[in-house]
Design a protein around this motif. Structure first.
Motif, PDB file in Angstrom:
ATOM      1  N   UNK B  10       0.692  -1.309   0.096  1.00 31.14           N
ATOM      2  CA  UNK B  10       0.025  -0.058   0.107  1.00 31.14           C
ATOM      3  C   UNK B  10       1.172   1.407   0.013  1.00 31.14           C
ATOM      4  N   UNK B  11       1.253   1.989  -0.957  1.00 34.27           N
ATOM      5  CA  UNK B  11       2.075   3.061  -1.384  1.00 34.27           C
ATOM      6  C   UNK B  11       0.944   4.520  -0.940  1.00 34.27           C
ATOM      7  N   UNK B  12       1.846   4.673   0.294  1.00 35.10           N
ATOM      8  CA  UNK B  12       1.399   6.004   0.996  1.00 35.10           C
ATOM      9  C   UNK B  12       2.108   6.887   0.909  1.00 35.10           C
ATOM     10  N   UNK B  13       1.125   8.351  -0.705  1.00 32.64           N
ATOM     11  CA  UNK B  13       1.711   9.282  -0.094  1.00 32.64           C
ATOM     12  C   UNK B  13       0.553  10.370  -0.015  1.00 32.64           C
ATOM     13  N   UNK B  14       0.143  11.170   1.576  1.00 35.19           N
ATOM     14  CA  UNK B  14      -0.790  11.834   1.705  1.00 35.19           C
ATOM     15  C   UNK B  14      -0.906  13.206   0.812  1.00 35.19           C
ATOM     16  N   UNK B  15      -2.139  13.140   0.615  1.00 31.91           N
ATOM     17  CA  UNK B  15      -3.382  12.902   0.269  1.00 31.91           C
ATOM     18  C   UNK B  15      -3.959  12.267  -0.491  1.00 31.91           C
ATOM     19  N   UNK B  16      -2.438  11.598  -1.233  1.00 34.24           N
ATOM     20  CA  UNK B  16      -3.300  10.235  -2.168  1.00 34.24           C
ATOM     21  C   UNK B  16      -2.172  10.621  -3.380  1.00 34.24           C
ATOM     22  N   UNK B  17      -2.015   9.489  -4.329  1.00 35.89           N
ATOM     23  CA  UNK B  17      -1.529  10.143  -5.451  1.00 35.89           C
ATOM     24  C   UNK B  17      -1.617  10.894  -6.516  1.00 35.89           C
ATOM     25  N   UNK B  18      -2.661  10.280  -6.677  1.00 31.83           N
ATOM     26  CA  UNK B  18      -2.476  11.867  -7.342  1.00 31.83           C
ATOM     27  C   UNK B  18      -2.340  13.336  -7.244  1.00 31.83           C
ATOM     28  N   UNK B  19      -1.838  13.822  -8.163  1.00 30.87           N
ATOM     29  CA  UNK B  19      -1.457  15.655  -8.298  1.00 30.87           C
ATOM     30  C   UNK B  19      -2.944  16.380  -7.614  1.00 30.87           C
ATOM     31  N   UNK B  20      -4.243  15.824  -8.140  1.00 36.92           N
ATOM     32  CA  UNK B  20      -4.857  16.890  -7.728  1.00 36.92           C
ATOM     33  C   UNK B  20      -5.413  16.325  -6.510  1.00 36.92           C
ATOM     34  N   UNK B  21      -5.327  14.863  -5.979  1.00 36.54           N
ATOM     35  CA  UNK B  21      -6.051  14.596  -4.276  1.00 36.54           C
ATOM     36  C   UNK B  21      -5.928  15.770  -3.258  1.00 36.54           C
ATOM     37  N   UNK B  22      -5.397  16.798  -3.140  1.00 36.87           N
ATOM     38  CA  UNK B  22      -5.393  17.963  -1.794  1.00 36.87           C
ATOM     39  C   UNK B  22      -6.624  18.646  -2.227  1.00 36.87           C
ATOM     40  N   UNK B 397      -5.216   6.686  -5.586  1.00 37.20           N
ATOM     41  CA  UNK B 397      -5.672   8.174  -5.941  1.00 37.20           C
ATOM     42  C   UNK B 397      -5.741   8.866  -5.296  1.00 37.20           C
ATOM     43  N   UNK B 398      -6.396   8.583  -3.598  1.00 34.31           N
ATOM     44  CA  UNK B 398      -7.062   9.719  -3.147  1.00 34.31           C
ATOM     45  C   UNK B 398      -7.013   8.762  -1.332  1.00 34.31           C
ATOM     46  N   UNK B 399      -6.853   9.356  -0.736  1.00 35.11           N
ATOM     47  CA  UNK B 399      -6.991   8.862   0.541  1.00 35.11           C
ATOM     48  C   UNK B 399      -8.319   9.799   1.215  1.00 35.11           C
ATOM     49  N   UNK B 400      -9.077   8.815   2.403  1.00 32.71           N
ATOM     50  CA  UNK B 400      -8.628   7.386   2.276  1.00 32.71           C
ATOM     51  C   UNK B 400      -9.542   6.303   1.701  1.00 32.71           C
ATOM     52  N   UNK B 401     -10.641   7.469   0.626  1.00 28.54           N
ATOM     53  CA  UNK B 401     -11.221   6.697   0.349  1.00 28.54           C
ATOM     54  C   UNK B 401     -11.305   5.469  -1.190  1.00 28.54           C
TER      55      UNK B 401
END
Lengths: 450, 450
Positions: B10-22, B397-401
């Motif tokens: 599980x790759x944890x890049x918060x808030x998400x791997x997608x550049x739009x996540x935050x 892509x987006x945590x936590x969903x």
């Protein structure tokens, strides 16, 4: 008005501060690196409402010591990882991790302490030490070139300046997280450090937000002239070792007296002597416990430990005779203040090598107090109320028993006397110790320019 | 015989791997450095029986990037402290922390990983990276002198050799803890390292006992020629990025084929491509989600990210036109394999800059798979069963969903198909991944001499 309150540190040296601790059957091999056991000890200290847990540290295994095989220095968890673990299993107690300015990179260390402060929600402290010894030097590519005392301290000054700038490099309100406008941060509130020193250069900014406490609490452990000056300029707690009330008072006055020239008030620096308590239901029981522990330690270990602390090989001398001629203080590159303390104790009390060993293997030079819980409390109160201490770093001789005894028997007495908290009032280590949250140096500049 | 089993990170890049996540309202500013939130995510991954949590890392804030203000690189917890914290709130899941061989001291890093392995009872892994970039260099006193690619790798080889020797410096049975005889350890089973390299010299031994796993699992993330060779010689898991089955298969064959010359078998190295899943109840829902996320990212951020990855300033070019002439691979000092991957993708599919940005801001170059849970599972299974992957590093892509969706919707399908565990069978990360515990090199020598 409420009484001035004592603070307490729980000094975690496992399996115990006493050199004989690991020989005692109550300690177990399987607890050497047992995180569950560590968590249990931390919860006990928190139950006792200690301000903080303190761990000493070094960057060598002590392999070159003749006492290595005898457990002279027991290996332990690395402090920053250990306290990050403990942050998850405790709620209030603070964590003071020792880390060296000699053999770390300021960027890495600033970041790990900031991370620990976030993980613990403001409970981190850093005991700043410089490292000495050839074995340590060789672990960092220096071959046998140990650092001279004054260069270690010069680097420590630069190191601290940089680390504080890195913690300040993100102002508290730098992150906007403005989802509407798509702006993550206010770049005017993120700062380069651009420090260029004689020993260290760092660009910055740090890659983690400002620690909840502003800075983790800065603790300093050297009591030499250079150490006192570093403390007066930068520290918030000084960890120190004294054998008598008079010496401790003199140190207290001296260090607090140095603060004014740095624009600081006496309250901004807390004095924390180490204290080594041996508790019995009766004074006699306490004495028997002391004797029992001493007898657990092989003489060779004691000779080696004292030799190390004095910088003289004592193995060639009669243990029942006096110390040989010691080198002058200027030639000591290790712990200068510990050297002086032991030398003075030997001279004052006319101790033989064997007697001196008895002192050094117990509290390792720290103030030994012995007796019933009331007698222990009396002695602590005397130093606390007579200008010798603001905090005590309590060094349990053998874990977990000695910690349990202190929590169950001594702390309730201090609480009844109204000098120690019954409940935590704050939630950060700064709040426990009564220390202000530092103003951000970059934010201050911005205000000054307006 | 039981089916070959897939492993998952599980790759944890918060808030998400997608550049739009935050930018997404489901993510919150207060979760940036919220340890409770982090613990919740880790427990979710453990509920999904993931082998490990993986965190990437760097040693600069990205201040010099033009996309800095737009959250191009979000600050995060430092990995070793973060995982030490998570060790206390989880029981089985492994932890792979990224750390640099360029800007650390091997003694300190060996010790912290050993400590994490003890704290987690054998769940640590190290993703070995070399660091690049002037901003990082300036954080470590190098002014603007970045390290050339071949010297970074030369240092990395030395660094790994030293760290393994340090982990081995205490044999598993070195500590006797013989309370009767007063002997703490068997000195013949504690070893100096005495390594003298071109870049690094370390004496040893380490000041913590051998990690429970022998060594934490060694992960390696470079896929360049130098990276592949380092991996074949030293790594147990290779983290890599491919867009097509054919490329991934070729890489898989190539790296596994390099093992024999180091006396290793193909099973001793696991191939772990990154995968970026966009899950919908229908394929249409998944596509809509992808579009929604893309539209959250300012164009400027995309241009900057692509410019960074290609080493070319694209801000002067028409985003609806093709890429300009790119520099030759030899001139790229950063991530050479990522450069090639993006260049090849653009050429193969004749993409405009804008289209290419669409690819890069999603999976950041990793394999994007989109669709219903069944379609996601199909695609993973295809790579797994056709010689392209042993492990997938899953990038929500987006945590936590997105993590929740993967755990609740995709993992049960993989379990039903018999290619993924329903319960943890082992308790260490090595056991999860099917990797042997390494023999101690010093113990091996002792046996060989007898």
């Amino acid at each position: 008005m409420s009484k001035r309150q004592l603070s307490l540190g729980a000094f975690f040296m496992l399996p115990g501060q006493h050199a004989g601790a690991w020989h005692d059957p109550s300690t177990k091999r399987e607890n050497l690196w047992n995180p569950g056991y560590l968590a249990e000890l931390a919860r006990t200290a928190e139950k006792g409402k200690f301000d903080l847990i303190f761990v000493a540290d070094g960057v060598s295994a002590g392999y070159t010591s003749r006492a290595f095989e005898y457990g002279a220095r027991v290996t332990q968890f690395e402090p920053l990882t250990m306290f990050s673990y403990l942050a998850a299993v405790t709620e209030k107690i603070g964590f003071v991790a020792t880390a060296s300015t000699t053999y770390n990179e300021p960027f890495n260390l600033a970041r790990q302490f900031a991370s620990l402060d976030h993980l613990s929600k403001g409970r981190a402290g850093w005991n700043v030490v410089t490292s000495t010894g050839e074995e340590a030097a060789r672990n960092f590519g220096k071959r046998d070139q140990d650092w001279p005392h004054h260069l270690r301290y010069e680097r420590a000054h630069e190191f601290l300046d940089i680390v504080k700038k890195l913690w300040d490099s993100w102002e508290d309100d730098a992150i906007l997280y403005d989802q509407e406008k798509g702006v993550f941060l206010d770049k005017r509130k993120v700062h380069r450090v651009n420090y260029e020193g004689r020993h260290l250069s760092v660009g910055g900014p740090l890659n983690i937000g400002r620690p909840p406490q502003g800075y983790p609490v800065i603790v300093q452990a050297g009591s030499s002239e250079a150490g006192r000056e570093l403390a007066a300029r930068t520290a918030e707690v000084v960890f120190t070792a004294w054998q008598t009330l008079e010496e401790a008072q003199a140190f207290y006055r001296d260090v607090k007296g140095r603060l004014a020239k740095y624009g600081r008030s006496p309250d901004e620096l807390k004095i924390m002597p180490g204290v080594f308590p041996i508790i019995g239901r009766t004074e006699e029981e306490a004495r028997a416990k002391k004797k029992y522990l001493e007898e657990l330690v092989p003489l060779q270990v004691g000779v080696e430990r004292l030799s190390f602390q004095l910088g003289v090989d004592l193995s060639r001398y009669d243990v029942d005779g006096p110390l040989p001629q010691l080198p002058p203080l200027e030639e000591i590159n290790g712990n200068k203040s510990r050297f002086e303390l032991i030398r003075n104790m030997a001279e004052r009390e006319h101790l033989t090598i064997r007697q001196l060993i008895g002192r050094v293997i117990t509290g390792r030079g720290h103030w030994e107090i012995l007796g019933t819980p009331e007698q222990i409390a009396d002695q602590l109160q005397e130093w606390f109320e007579n200008g010798a201490a603001d905090v005590f770093n309590v060094m349990p001789p053998v874990f977990p028993e000695s910690l349990n005894e202190f929590v169950e028997l001594v702390i309730p007495i201090l609480q009844e006397r109204g000098i120690f908290r019954k409940e935590y009032e704050g939630s950060t280590l700064r709040e426990h110790l009564g220390l202000e949250r530092p103003v951000n140096q970059f934010a201050r500049q911005t205000v000054a320019q307006n």
